[in-house]
Motif scaffolding. Structure first.
Motif, mmCIF file in Angstrom:
data_model
loop_
_atom_site.group_PDB
_atom_site.id
_atom_site.type_symbol
_atom_site.label_atom_id
_atom_site.label_comp_id
_atom_site.label_asym_id
_atom_site.label_seq_id
_atom_site.Cartn_x
_atom_site.Cartn_y
_atom_site.Cartn_z
ATOM 1 N N UNK A 254 0.825 -1.206 0.000
ATOM 2 C CA UNK A 254 0.000 0.000 0.000
ATOM 3 C C UNK A 254 0.859 1.255 0.000
ATOM 4 N N UNK A 255 1.954 1.225 0.758
ATOM 5 C CA UNK A 255 2.845 2.382 0.797
ATOM 6 C C UNK A 255 3.406 2.670 -0.594
ATOM 7 N N UNK A 256 3.817 1.614 -1.295
ATOM 8 C CA UNK A 256 4.386 1.772 -2.640
ATOM 9 C C UNK A 256 3.323 2.236 -3.628
ATOM 10 N N UNK A 257 2.164 1.563 -3.615
ATOM 11 C CA UNK A 257 1.107 1.871 -4.592
ATOM 12 C C UNK A 257 0.574 3.282 -4.406
ATOM 13 N N UNK A 258 0.376 3.694 -3.160
ATOM 14 C CA UNK A 258 -0.123 5.053 -2.919
ATOM 15 C C UNK A 258 0.878 6.106 -3.372
ATOM 16 N N UNK A 259 2.175 5.823 -3.222
ATOM 17 C CA UNK A 259 3.199 6.745 -3.689
ATOM 18 C C UNK A 259 3.134 6.923 -5.204
ATOM 19 N N UNK A 260 2.741 5.851 -5.910
ATOM 20 C CA UNK A 260 2.670 5.894 -7.364
ATOM 21 C C UNK A 260 1.338 6.456 -7.856
ATOM 22 N N UNK A 261 0.235 5.894 -7.344
ATOM 23 C CA UNK A 261 -1.096 6.292 -7.818
ATOM 24 C C UNK A 261 -1.438 7.716 -7.389
ATOM 25 N N UNK A 262 -1.046 8.067 -6.171
ATOM 26 C CA UNK A 262 -1.370 9.399 -5.641
ATOM 27 C C UNK A 262 -0.098 10.245 -5.519
ATOM 28 N N UNK A 263 0.726 10.171 -6.544
ATOM 29 C CA UNK A 263 1.986 10.918 -6.540
ATOM 30 C C UNK A 263 1.730 12.420 -6.457
ATOM 31 N N UNK A 264 2.636 13.120 -5.779
ATOM 32 C CA UNK A 264 2.614 14.583 -5.630
ATOM 33 C C UNK A 264 1.386 15.075 -4.868
ATOM 34 N N UNK A 265 0.819 14.207 -4.021
ATOM 35 C CA UNK A 265 -0.305 14.592 -3.162
ATOM 36 C C UNK A 265 0.076 14.309 -1.716
#
Length: 299
Positions: A254-265
């Motif tokens: 989840x930490x990795x995916x959120x960094x990618x999907x919700x980048x710059x947020x």
């Protein structure tokens, strides 16, 4: 040729399906009224007179949770007699109903021990109601996984079910404490439970999503467990180890995916301080999606 025969449904199977459906409807109805009885209020008045949205969300979570549990009770093959089918369905259904209510009690007294959830929901606190519904459905996902994993209808079966349930409640408490620690560090010592009580709906959606994701990963853990109802300690230890492993893997993913999907947020600022419900809903969807994918891969 009747319509049932055309689809390969015999009279015996149709009766068994009717028994299962009838018991399911009765139990769902009972769950709705139990919501009012446990809070010492009239559920009809809360839902249709006071229009208490929070009570409705909490009730929806409880009814939905029981529905999830019942899918685990009816997944197996039909019993050898109508009476045996009715007893099995009712036993598993009532067991699931009791465990859902027990799980809510544990969550109230241990996980969210600084919030009077019943009082908050009766006052219309939607944030607390969302967390309550999430906890109920997460517990239901665990019970469903265990019902599918377990076999037969014996005392040992119910011991195995309760062992897995106890581990799941421990994991929910661990998850809540971890979320509290991270929230406190990011918010100058402010309490997550207090934020929920103050009505942070975005934070509640995040919390509910995390609990539901944990429920799905528990289902993934069931694929590693070999069912043996007599090995009580092994079952308990096995559920603990595998569920903890799945929770750790889920957290990293989840930490990795959120960094990618919700980048710059900045999720912390948006959800915890600005109370961005839309973004919280996206994060909740990501948590559940990754957990479901993990479950599918492990099956």
């Amino acid at each position: 040729m009747t319509l049932f025969q055309e689809f390969g449904i015999t009279q015996e199977l149709a009766i068994i399906l009717a028994i299962d459906l009838g018991i399911a409807v009765l139990l769902l109805t009972l769950m709705r009224y139990m919501q009012g009885w446990s809070a010492k209020v009239n559920s009809r008045d809360e839902l249709a007179v006071r229009d208490n949205f929070a009570f409705g969300i909490s009730t929806a979570g409880a009814v939905g949770a029981l529905g999830i549990v019942l899918t685990g009770a009816i997944t197996g093959a039909a019993a050898h007699s109508y009476a045996q089918e009715a007893i099995g369905m009712a036993s598993y259904g009532i067991c699931g109903l009791i465990l859902i209510k027990l799980g809510r009690f544990v969550h109230d007294k241990i996980a969210l021990n600084h919030v009077d959830k019943t009082a908050a929901i009766l006052k219309g606190n939607i944030s607390v109601a969302i967390v309550d519904a999430g906890a109920a459905m997460a517990t239901a996902l665990v019970i469903r996984a265990v019902l599918i994993w377990a076999e037969d209808l014996t005392v040992n079966t119910f011991i195995a079910i309760f062992s897995a349930f106890a581990v799941s409640q421990l994991m929910l408490v661990v998850l809540t404490r971890a979320l509290e620690i991270f929230y406190r560090r990011r918010n100058q010592g402010h309490s997550l439970q207090q934020a929920l009580e103050e009505g942070n709906t975005a934070l509640a959606l995040r919390h509910a999503g995390a609990m539901l994701a944990m429920g799905f990963t528990f289902n993934a853990a069931s694929h590693f467990m070999v069912y043996d109802p007599t090995t009580y300690v092994t079952n308990l230890f096995g559920w603990f180890v595998f569920s903890l492993m799945m929770l750790l893997v889920l957290s990293i993913l989840l930490w990795v995916v959120k960094k990618l999907v919700l980048a710059r947020i900045d999720l912390s600022d948006e959800i915890e301080r600005q109370q961005n419900i839309g973004l919280a809903a996206v994060e909740m969807a990501i948590s559940i999606s990754i957990a479901v994918i993990m479950t599918g891969l492990m099956a």
